[in-house]
Scaffold this active site. Structure first.
Site, PDB file in Angstrom:
ATOM      1  N   ASN A 550     -45.874  -1.656   7.900  1.00 41.84           N
ATOM      2  CA  ASN A 550     -45.235  -1.194   9.131  1.00 41.84           C
ATOM      3  C   ASN A 550     -45.621  -1.937  10.407  1.00 41.84           C
ATOM      4  OD1 ASN A 550     -43.847   1.140   7.905  1.00 41.84           O
ATOM      5  ND2 ASN A 550     -45.913   1.886   7.547  1.00 41.84           N
ATOM      6  N   TYR A 551     -46.767  -2.626  10.406  1.00 42.48           N
ATOM      7  CA  TYR A 551     -47.235  -3.211  11.663  1.00 42.48           C
ATOM      8  C   TYR A 551     -47.526  -4.707  11.598  1.00 42.48           C
ATOM      9  CZ  TYR A 551     -47.751   1.602  13.245  1.00 42.48           C
ATOM     10  OH  TYR A 551     -47.500   2.908  13.593  1.00 42.48           O
ATOM     11  N   LEU A 552     -47.569  -5.272  10.410  1.00 39.96           N
ATOM     12  CA  LEU A 552     -47.925  -6.687  10.274  1.00 39.96           C
ATOM     13  C   LEU A 552     -46.688  -7.521   9.975  1.00 39.96           C
ATOM     14  CD1 LEU A 552     -51.210  -6.323   8.182  1.00 39.96           C
ATOM     15  CD2 LEU A 552     -50.975  -6.655  10.648  1.00 39.96           C
TER      16      LEU A 552
END
Length: 593
Positions: A550-552
């Protein structure tokens, strides 16, 4: 309760999306319908959307006659509704959550609501309930499924594939796209994460009457199960969900959406990371501005600046506004209270340390000692003056005012964009520091996991230590000890062979080379086992997958794999590779976030 629920919906969706006339409205008022949907600045997302609707959980199958529930040592025949809820608890007897008082209290309260009047009169204490036969029944069933003959397993696989083909795909603008979660969640007991105050509550069965269907006007409307009807059928092409309903535990919306590997979802992922990359160009200016605002004479501006510092430095969420007692006492940056913050006054040149301790998203505890700038520390002292522990730390700030400020700084900027930016930058920098070209493949993968771990710590992505951790570590340690003994034995054999060669004056024989190769192979295997043990120990309480998915920015990982010759399969499993297919062609080995 209804008023609180409606007010919660209004706050959760501050902007009501443009209404598209629905073809059928069978249940619910305008107020209840207004909250459905995710809003977006872009209007039309599709022209054609056709699907079969959700696949519902199967009806309850009563327990066989030989499986009984006991109360106070005596068998009790429960009504079907009460029996079904009893099986939810019985299945979980081996889990730690059933020993927690909150879980037990919530379960018993909801269970009694499903009982008949006679059952409620009889069953008054959970401690007198015996679910052991129910538990044993489901454990035996699970074991039987595990040991099914290959032919039966293949038959079940074919049935699942048939269901996937029927419900698991939709037609989107002429293209067949895979759906992510086409099944509604079965009823059961809510577990939550962390010490959630609602753990143990009954998750009710999702019925067709709860579900809003979204499809194009000219498509065939999905048929509800026999004897049922949909809550509503609408044609809203400004959103990407196919079906939606409200779950009963936290009154939150659940959606059936496209699979992450679908083209539209891939485009949304790409856009998300591109917005975060745009932040890279202005983040220095934003930081300079909020640092200057620490000195502002305006209290609101100083609070805004310190809150933004927390969001940037600690990857905190903004924290949504909610009714008192509406849900778990979880907080974010804007809803921090004085009781969540402790200031450790510096002495003798020590740093300014702030201790934060609160329940974050999903009731996961956030506990951190962080060194902050002197002006931040002084501002926090001022914000906390003459306040009670339950008072807001940022009393001049609201979530909406912070979100508006973020939008003013950069179009599309949110706290999540900051998290995505800082997570991706952290991964890229950690990989640069930790990876050496000459390292073995095993060491490179360990370096990647350590870089991923740094991001997970930044984002507070925790997990409970697995119950099997100690057992699996002991098994791994035994393998290491066995391998060490094999290496030692191989070393002795090689030394003996080398001595024999010198005594005979021969050149290296085939036998000597074989022993040498065997030793090298065993040493490699030992190194891999030791690295695996290190990796397992370091990540026992850290959830690496959340940040990775979700964030990388996946292009960072793919570029790193290409640069250092690491098979991408070592980093992403098959499902993840399908999800990030869009990134493979975009990420050369020189890609920079």
């Amino acid at each position: 309760m209804l008023l609180l629920w409606l007010r919660a919906l209004c706050r959760r969706f501050q902007h009501v999306p443009r209404r598209v006339p629905s073809r059928q409205v069978s249940r619910g008022s305008k107020a209840s319908r207004a909250g459905w949907g995710e809003t977006s600045k872009s209007s039309v997302k599709w022209k054609q959307l056709e699907h079969k609707g959700p696949c519902f959980a199967p009806a309850y199958e009563p327990l066989p006659d030989g499986v009984r529930f006991f109360y106070d040592g005596k068998p009790v025949r429960l009504s079907l509704a009460a029996e079904e809820v009893a099986t939810f608890y019985g299945k979980m007897l081996h889990l730690e959550c059933t020993t927690k008082e909150v879980f037990r209290r919530n379960f018993f309260s909801d269970w009694q609501k499903e009982m008949t009047a006679e059952e409620r009169k009889l069953i008054t204490h959970l401690d007198k309930c015996d679910f052991s036969e129910i538990h044993r029944h489901f454990m035996e069933r699970a074991e039987a499924r595990r040991t099914l003959p290959r032919e039966q397993k293949q038959k079940l696989k074919e049935e699942a594939e048939k269901l996937q083909q029927e419900f698991g795909y939709c037609i989107l603008d002429g293209h067949r796209e895979k759906i992510g979660n086409f099944k509604t969640e079965p009823p059961g007991l809510f577990r939550g994460r962390g010490d959630h105050p609602k753990m143990g509550m009954l998750k009710r069965r999702v019925m067709p009457e709860d579900v809003v269907i979204n499809c194009s006007r000219d498509s065939k409307i999905p048929e509800p199960p026999a004897g049922h009807q949909w809550k509503e059928v609408r044609s809203d092409n400004t959103v990407m969900w196919l079906a939606a309903w409200v779950e009963n535990i936290q009154n939150s919306f659940k959606y059936i959406i496209l699979n992450p590997s679908s083209k539209p979802k891939g485009e949304m992922d790409w856009q998300k990371y591109e917005v975060a990359r745009r932040l890279k160009g202005v983040v220095d200016k934003i930081r300079a501005q909020y640092q200057a605002d620490w000195k502002s004479p305006e209290m609101k501006k100083r609070q805004l600046a310190v809150a933004l510092y927390f969001i940037d430095k600690l990857a905190l969420r903004t924290g949504n506004e909610k009714e008192e007692g509406e849900t778990a006492d979880t907080v974010g940056c804007c809803s921090l209270r004085v009781e969540h913050v402790r200031l450790h006054t510096p002495a003798d040149g020590q740093e300014h340390v702030v201790e934060l301790d609160f329940l974050g998203k999903d009731s996961i505890r956030y506990k951190n000692h962080v060194t902050v700038e002197k002006l931040v520390f002084q501002n926090l002292q001022h914000f906390m003056e003459d306040k009670d522990p339950r008072d807001d730390l940022f009393d001049a700030l609201t979530t909406s005012s912070l979100n508006k400020h973020l939008q003013d700084l950069m179009e599309g900027l949110t706290a999540k964009v900051f998290r995505t930016y800082n997570a991706s930058i952290t991964l890229q920098e950690q990989l640069r520091v930790l990876t050496r070209a000459e390292d073995s493949l095993t060491c490179k993968v360990l370096a990647y996991n350590r870089a991923n771990r740094a991001v997970a710590v930044l984002c507070n992505h925790q997990r409970a230590i697995p119950k099997t951790f100690e057992e699996s570590m002991q098994t791994l340690q035994k393998k290491i000890e066995t391998k060490k003994a094999q290496v030692a034995e191989a070393q002795v054999e090689l030394q003996k062979a080398e001595t024999d060669l010198r005594m005979r004056g021969d050149s290296k024989s085939k036998s000597f080379l074989q022993k040498q190769q065997r030793l090298l192979k065993l040493e490699e295997q030992l190194a891999r086992l030791c690295t695996k043990a290190t990796d397992k120990e370091e990540n026992k309480q850290v959830a690496l997958g959340t940040a990775k998915l979700n964030y990388l920015d996946p292009r960072i990982s793919i570029a790193w794999c290409k640069r250092f010759g690491v098979p991408v399969e070592k980093i992403y499993n098959k499902t993840q590779r399908e999800r990030f297919a869009w990134a493979f062609n975009q990420a050369g080995e020189d890609f920079e976030f």
